[in-house]
Enzyme design. Structure first.
Site, PDB file in Angstrom:
ATOM      1  CG  ASP A   1      -2.034   0.962   1.204  1.00  0.00           C
ATOM      2  OD1 ASP A   1      -1.757   2.164   1.000  1.00  0.00           O
ATOM      3  OD2 ASP A   1      -3.195   0.561   1.382  1.00  0.00           O
TER       4      ASP A   1
ATOM      5  CG  ASN B   1     -12.441  -0.574   4.543  1.00  0.00           C
ATOM      6  OD1 ASN B   1     -12.717  -1.038   5.643  1.00  0.00           O
ATOM      7  ND2 ASN B   1     -11.349   0.150   4.327  1.00  0.00           N
TER       8      ASN B   1
ATOM      9  CD  GLN C   1     -14.977  -0.707  -2.003  1.00  0.00           C
ATOM     10  OE1 GLN C   1     -16.136  -0.980  -1.673  1.00  0.00           O
ATOM     11  NE2 GLN C   1     -14.351  -1.327  -2.991  1.00  0.00           N
TER      12      GLN C   1
ATOM     13  CG  HIS D   1      -8.716  -3.104  -1.749  1.00  0.00           C
ATOM     14  ND1 HIS D   1      -9.656  -2.391  -2.469  1.00  0.00           N
ATOM     15  CD2 HIS D   1      -8.508  -2.397  -0.614  1.00  0.00           C
ATOM     16  CE1 HIS D   1      -9.980  -1.304  -1.802  1.00  0.00           C
ATOM     17  NE2 HIS D   1      -9.308  -1.285  -0.669  1.00  0.00           N
TER      18      HIS D   1
ATOM     19  CG  HIS E   1      -6.580  -2.678   3.703  1.00  0.00           C
ATOM     20  ND1 HIS E   1      -5.846  -1.572   3.365  1.00  0.00           N
ATOM     21  CD2 HIS E   1      -7.844  -2.444   3.243  1.00  0.00           C
ATOM     22  CE1 HIS E   1      -6.628  -0.694   2.749  1.00  0.00           C
ATOM     23  NE2 HIS E   1      -7.848  -1.200   2.657  1.00  0.00           N
TER      24      HIS E   1
HETATM   25  P1  AMP Z   1      -9.860   1.356   0.911  1.00  0.00           P
HETATM   26  O1  AMP Z   1     -10.057   2.605   1.722  1.00  0.00           O
HETATM   27  O2  AMP Z   1     -10.127   0.102   1.661  1.00  0.00           O
HETATM   28  O3  AMP Z   1     -10.588   1.437  -0.418  1.00  0.00           O
HETATM   29  O4  AMP Z   1      -8.304   1.308   0.637  1.00  0.00           O
HETATM   30  C1  AMP Z   1      -7.680   1.829  -0.476  1.00  0.00           C
HETATM   31  C2  AMP Z   1      -6.194   1.724  -0.202  1.00  0.00           C
HETATM   32  O5  AMP Z   1      -5.514   1.778  -1.442  1.00  0.00           O
HETATM   33  C3  AMP Z   1      -5.615   2.848   0.651  1.00  0.00           C
HETATM   34  O6  AMP Z   1      -4.982   2.263   1.799  1.00  0.00           O
HETATM   35  C4  AMP Z   1      -4.609   3.533  -0.267  1.00  0.00           C
HETATM   36  O7  AMP Z   1      -3.458   3.951   0.427  1.00  0.00           O
HETATM   37  C5  AMP Z   1      -4.298   2.437  -1.254  1.00  0.00           C
HETATM   38  N1  AMP Z   1      -3.893   2.881  -2.584  1.00  0.00           N
HETATM   39  C6  AMP Z   1      -4.516   3.789  -3.371  1.00  0.00           C
HETATM   40  N2  AMP Z   1      -3.877   3.891  -4.563  1.00  0.00           N
HETATM   41  C7  AMP Z   1      -2.844   3.013  -4.526  1.00  0.00           C
HETATM   42  C8  AMP Z   1      -1.822   2.648  -5.441  1.00  0.00           C
HETATM   43  N3  AMP Z   1      -1.720   3.232  -6.637  1.00  0.00           N
HETATM   44  N4  AMP Z   1      -0.936   1.699  -5.082  1.00  0.00           N
HETATM   45  C9  AMP Z   1      -1.021   1.106  -3.850  1.00  0.00           C
HETATM   46  N5  AMP Z   1      -1.956   1.418  -2.942  1.00  0.00           N
HETATM   47  C10 AMP Z   1      -2.858   2.358  -3.264  1.00  0.00           C
END
Ligand code: AMP
Ligand code: ZN
Length: 135
Positions: free
Chosen positions: A32, A88, A95, A101, A103
Protein backbone atom coordinates in the site's frame (compact mmCIF):
# COMPACT_ATOMS: atom_id res chain seq x y z
CA UNK A 1 -13.08 -9.47 -16.59
CA UNK A 2 -11.19 -6.21 -16.17
CA UNK A 3 -12.37 -2.60 -15.98
CA UNK A 4 -10.28 -0.34 -18.21
CA UNK A 5 -10.91 2.65 -15.90
CA UNK A 6 -9.83 0.86 -12.74
CA UNK A 7 -6.38 1.56 -11.30
CA UNK A 8 -6.33 -1.67 -9.27
CA UNK A 9 -7.11 -3.70 -12.43
CA UNK A 10 -4.06 -2.11 -14.00
CA UNK A 11 -1.87 -2.73 -10.95
CA UNK A 12 -3.11 -6.30 -10.47
CA UNK A 13 -2.41 -7.14 -14.12
CA UNK A 14 1.01 -5.52 -14.20
CA UNK A 15 0.08 -2.60 -16.49
CA UNK A 16 1.13 -0.17 -13.76
CA UNK A 17 4.29 -0.99 -11.81
CA UNK A 18 3.84 -1.89 -8.16
CA UNK A 19 5.86 -3.24 -5.28
CA UNK A 20 4.70 -6.83 -5.58
CA UNK A 21 5.39 -9.19 -2.67
CA UNK A 22 3.33 -12.21 -3.84
CA UNK A 23 1.61 -13.25 -7.05
CA UNK A 24 -0.36 -16.22 -8.37
CA UNK A 25 -2.94 -16.80 -11.16
CA UNK A 26 -5.70 -15.10 -9.22
CA UNK A 27 -4.03 -12.32 -7.19
CA UNK A 28 -1.23 -9.82 -6.99
CA UNK A 29 -0.23 -8.64 -3.51
CA UNK A 30 1.33 -5.18 -3.43
CA UNK A 31 2.54 -2.71 -0.84
CA UNK A 32 0.00 0.00 0.00
CA UNK A 33 1.41 3.43 -0.91
CA UNK A 34 -0.24 4.96 2.17
CA UNK A 35 0.67 2.32 4.73
CA UNK A 36 -0.75 2.18 8.24
CA UNK A 37 2.45 0.41 9.32
CA UNK A 38 5.64 -0.96 7.79
CA UNK A 39 4.70 -3.72 5.33
CA UNK A 40 0.97 -2.88 4.91
CA UNK A 41 -0.07 -4.84 1.83
CA UNK A 42 -3.13 -5.15 -0.41
CA UNK A 43 -4.40 -8.40 -1.92
CA UNK A 44 -5.80 -7.56 -5.35
CA UNK A 45 -7.72 -10.05 -7.50
CA UNK A 46 -6.64 -9.88 -11.14
CA UNK A 47 -10.31 -9.79 -12.20
CA UNK A 48 -12.45 -6.78 -11.41
CA UNK A 49 -15.02 -7.03 -8.63
CA UNK A 50 -16.37 -3.90 -6.97
CA UNK A 51 -16.26 -5.40 -3.48
CA UNK A 52 -17.35 -8.34 -1.33
CA UNK A 53 -20.94 -8.10 -2.51
CA UNK A 54 -20.07 -9.27 -6.02
CA UNK A 55 -16.97 -11.35 -5.23
CA UNK A 56 -17.34 -15.01 -6.24
CA UNK A 57 -17.17 -17.41 -3.30
CA UNK A 58 -14.17 -19.22 -4.72
CA UNK A 59 -12.22 -15.96 -5.05
CA UNK A 60 -13.18 -15.06 -1.49
CA UNK A 61 -11.91 -18.41 -0.23
CA UNK A 62 -8.64 -18.02 -2.12
CA UNK A 63 -8.22 -14.46 -0.84
CA UNK A 64 -8.25 -15.56 2.80
CA UNK A 65 -5.71 -18.28 1.99
CA UNK A 66 -3.48 -15.62 0.47
CA UNK A 67 -4.02 -13.41 3.53
CA UNK A 68 -2.77 -16.21 5.75
CA UNK A 69 0.30 -16.72 3.59
CA UNK A 70 1.12 -13.00 3.60
CA UNK A 71 0.50 -12.71 7.37
CA UNK A 72 2.91 -15.57 8.06
CA UNK A 73 5.49 -13.96 5.78
CA UNK A 74 5.15 -10.66 7.66
CA UNK A 75 5.67 -12.43 10.96
CA UNK A 76 8.68 -14.28 9.61
CA UNK A 77 10.38 -11.50 7.65
CA UNK A 78 9.30 -8.31 9.40
CA UNK A 79 8.99 -9.72 12.90
CA UNK A 80 5.57 -8.16 13.41
CA UNK A 81 3.73 -8.93 16.64
CA UNK A 82 0.28 -9.22 15.07
CA UNK A 83 -1.71 -8.66 11.88
CA UNK A 84 -5.02 -6.96 11.09
CA UNK A 85 -7.03 -8.07 8.07
CA UNK A 86 -9.22 -5.16 6.98
CA UNK A 87 -11.64 -5.19 4.09
CA UNK A 88 -13.95 -2.24 3.35
CA UNK A 89 -17.13 -2.48 1.27
CA UNK A 90 -18.84 0.64 -0.09
CA UNK A 91 -18.28 4.25 0.83
CA UNK A 92 -20.22 4.00 4.11
CA UNK A 93 -17.65 1.46 5.26
CA UNK A 94 -14.62 3.47 4.16
CA UNK A 95 -14.00 1.93 0.73
CA UNK A 96 -12.19 4.44 -1.49
CA UNK A 97 -11.02 2.25 -4.38
CA UNK A 98 -13.86 0.27 -5.91
CA UNK A 99 -11.98 -2.89 -6.85
CA UNK A 100 -12.15 -5.56 -4.14
CA UNK A 101 -9.06 -5.61 -1.96
CA UNK A 102 -8.03 -7.01 1.35
CA UNK A 103 -5.64 -5.05 3.57
CA UNK A 104 -3.04 -7.09 5.45
CA UNK A 105 -1.60 -4.78 8.10
CA UNK A 106 1.31 -5.95 10.21
CA UNK A 107 1.15 -4.67 13.78
CA UNK A 108 4.02 -3.94 16.09
CA UNK A 109 3.80 -3.45 19.84
CA UNK A 110 3.34 0.26 20.45
CA UNK A 111 3.12 1.13 16.75
CA UNK A 112 0.61 3.81 17.73
CA UNK A 113 -1.87 2.93 14.98
CA UNK A 114 -5.60 2.91 15.63
CA UNK A 115 -7.69 0.43 13.64
CA UNK A 116 -11.03 0.02 15.31
CA UNK A 117 -14.36 1.39 16.41
CA UNK A 118 -16.07 2.96 19.41
CA UNK A 119 -17.94 0.12 21.14
CA UNK A 120 -21.66 0.66 21.63
CA UNK A 121 -23.60 -0.29 24.78
CA UNK A 122 -26.79 -2.02 23.61
CA UNK A 123 -29.10 -3.67 26.11
CA UNK A 124 -29.58 -7.42 26.02
CA UNK A 125 -33.09 -6.84 24.57
CA UNK A 126 -31.66 -4.71 21.78
CA UNK A 127 -29.11 -7.40 20.94
CA UNK A 128 -31.87 -10.05 20.98
CA UNK A 129 -33.93 -7.98 18.52
CA UNK A 130 -30.99 -7.50 16.16
CA UNK A 131 -30.16 -11.19 16.27
CA UNK A 132 -33.80 -11.92 15.31
CA UNK A 133 -33.59 -9.46 12.41
CA UNK A 134 -30.46 -11.10 11.10
CA UNK A 135 -31.53 -14.73 11.44
P1 AMP B 1 -9.86 1.36 0.91
O1 AMP B 1 -10.06 2.60 1.72
O2 AMP B 1 -10.13 0.10 1.66
O3 AMP B 1 -10.59 1.44 -0.42
O4 AMP B 1 -8.30 1.31 0.64
C1 AMP B 1 -7.68 1.83 -0.48
C2 AMP B 1 -6.19 1.72 -0.20
O5 AMP B 1 -5.51 1.78 -1.44
C3 AMP B 1 -5.61 2.85 0.65
O6 AMP B 1 -4.98 2.26 1.80
C4 AMP B 1 -4.61 3.53 -0.27
O7 AMP B 1 -3.46 3.95 0.43
C5 AMP B 1 -4.30 2.44 -1.25
N1 AMP B 1 -3.89 2.88 -2.58
C6 AMP B 1 -4.52 3.79 -3.37
N2 AMP B 1 -3.88 3.89 -4.56
C7 AMP B 1 -2.84 3.01 -4.53
C8 AMP B 1 -1.82 2.65 -5.44
N3 AMP B 1 -1.72 3.23 -6.64
N4 AMP B 1 -0.94 1.70 -5.08
C9 AMP B 1 -1.02 1.11 -3.85
N5 AMP B 1 -1.96 1.42 -2.94
C10 AMP B 1 -2.86 2.36 -3.26
ZN1 ZN C 1 -10.61 -3.23 -11.15
Amino acid sequence: MKDSNCIFCKIANGEIPSRTIEENDMFRVVLDVGPATKGHALILPKDHYRNLFDLPEETAAEAIKMAKKVALKMKDKLGCDGVNIVQNNEEAAGQTVFHFHMHVIPRYKEDGQVIGWRPGQPTGEELDAIAEELK
